[in-house]
Design a protein around this motif. Structure first.
Motif, PDB file in Angstrom:
ATOM      1  N   ARG A   1       4.212  -8.773   7.214  1.00 44.17           N
ATOM      2  CA  ARG A   1       4.545  -7.748   7.738  1.00 44.17           C
ATOM      3  C   ARG A   1       4.610  -7.845   9.572  1.00 44.17           C
ATOM      4  O   ARG A   1       3.712  -8.325   9.809  1.00 44.17           O
TER       5      ARG A   1
ATOM      6  N   ASP B   1       1.024  -1.191   0.299  1.00 50.77           N
ATOM      7  CA  ASP B   1      -0.004  -0.156  -0.297  1.00 50.77           C
ATOM      8  C   ASP B   1       1.313   1.363  -0.260  1.00 50.77           C
ATOM      9  O   ASP B   1       0.621   1.963   0.894  1.00 50.77           O
TER      10      ASP B   1
ATOM     11  N   ARG C   1      -2.668  -0.141   7.578  1.00 44.57           N
ATOM     12  CA  ARG C   1      -2.896   0.433   5.999  1.00 44.57           C
ATOM     13  C   ARG C   1      -2.078   1.657   5.501  1.00 44.57           C
ATOM     14  O   ARG C   1      -2.614   2.210   6.141  1.00 44.57           O
TER      15      ARG C   1
END
Length: 260
Positions: free
Chosen positions: A250, A158, A256
């Motif tokens: 992650r 992202d 995010r």
């Protein structure tokens, strides 16, 4: 893999931040460490602190990488561990319009290539050369010849505005993790990648407190920046746990990233 003084490790970008924390954690378990970095003063000081060796290495230069591995192997032996932390970033829009005069410019391709060369090609260069060295070793009782940990970023999944080059480079590291693990599976060499979120590294330590507070508030939980020692702990787990292979994980407090 059992970590003790029979095992050697190379940590790229090891003079500060995530790499330095990893070097300290591995050394605390007895591992002999070689630090690859361009920061001579910090690298030499850390190597002296840990009883390891510092090698001034530019991961974009093949001769520099070759010389680094040669020096490290002469000092501490053939490494069974490689942790890739060397990397950098920039923030440039793909194309943008000037607020002053309306002129249009695009992302300079040399600036894009610079990020790819450091973060992606540099990582792969060190992996390939280290893996070839690991293949000369006898396997340990658990079957391991070596373990490799790479550093990507949550930006691989992202990326924010201006992060096209950075996200592409880190996405490439994620994308090559599984095929490299498959390339090396018959040799007993494992490959994993960490995608850190917002960590309290030297890049952020000099930022104003209000900036750090805002970044901390954007993390769902815990609402703080990541500590380099938390990265080091995950890297160490990936090395020690023999069933950890071909994974991209992650480490981000469930963040995010927003567009900006």
């Amino acid at each position: 893999m059992k970590l003790d003084n029979n095992v050697s490790a190379v940590i790229t970008g090891g003079a500060s931040g995530l790499g330095a924390a990893t070097a300290r954690m591995l050394a605390a378990k007895g591992v002999k460490v070689a630090i690859f970095d361009l920061q001579e003063e910090k690298g030499e000081a850390l190597a002296q602190e840990l009883g390891g060796v510092f090698c001034k290495v530019n991961v974009t230069d093949e001769a520099s990488v070759d010389a680094g591995f040669a020096k490290a192997r002469e000092a501490i032996g053939q490494e069974r561990i490689l942790v890739n932390c060397a990397g950098t970033g920039n923030a440039i829009k793909t194309a943008s319009r000037s607020k002053e005069d309306g002129s249009i410019k695009h992302f300079p391709l040399d600036a894009f290539n610079w990020i790819i060369q450091i973060n992606l090609v540099g990582t792969f260069r060190c992996i390939a050369k280290s893996a070839a060295g690991m293949m000369t070793l006898d396997p340990l009782p658990d079957g391991d010849r070596g373990a490799i940990v790479n550093t990507a970023s949550v930006a691989a999944e992202d990326g924010q505005i201006g992060q096209a080059a950075y996200s592409a480079s880190k996405g490439g590291v994620v994308g090559m993790t599984l095929p490299i693990a498959r390339d090396l599976m018959s040799e007993g060499i494992r490959v994993n990648t960490i995608l850190p979120g917002i960590f309290n590294t030297p890049l952020l330590q000099g930022a104003p407190q209000n900036v750090k507070d805002a970044l901390s508030a954007s993390v769902p939980f815990p609402k703080r920046l990541g500590n380099p020692e938390e990265y080091a702990a995950l890297a160490t787990l990936m090395i020690e746990n023999g069933y950890f292979n071909g994974e991209d994980v992650r480490l981000d407090g469930a963040i995010r990233m927003a567009p900006r």
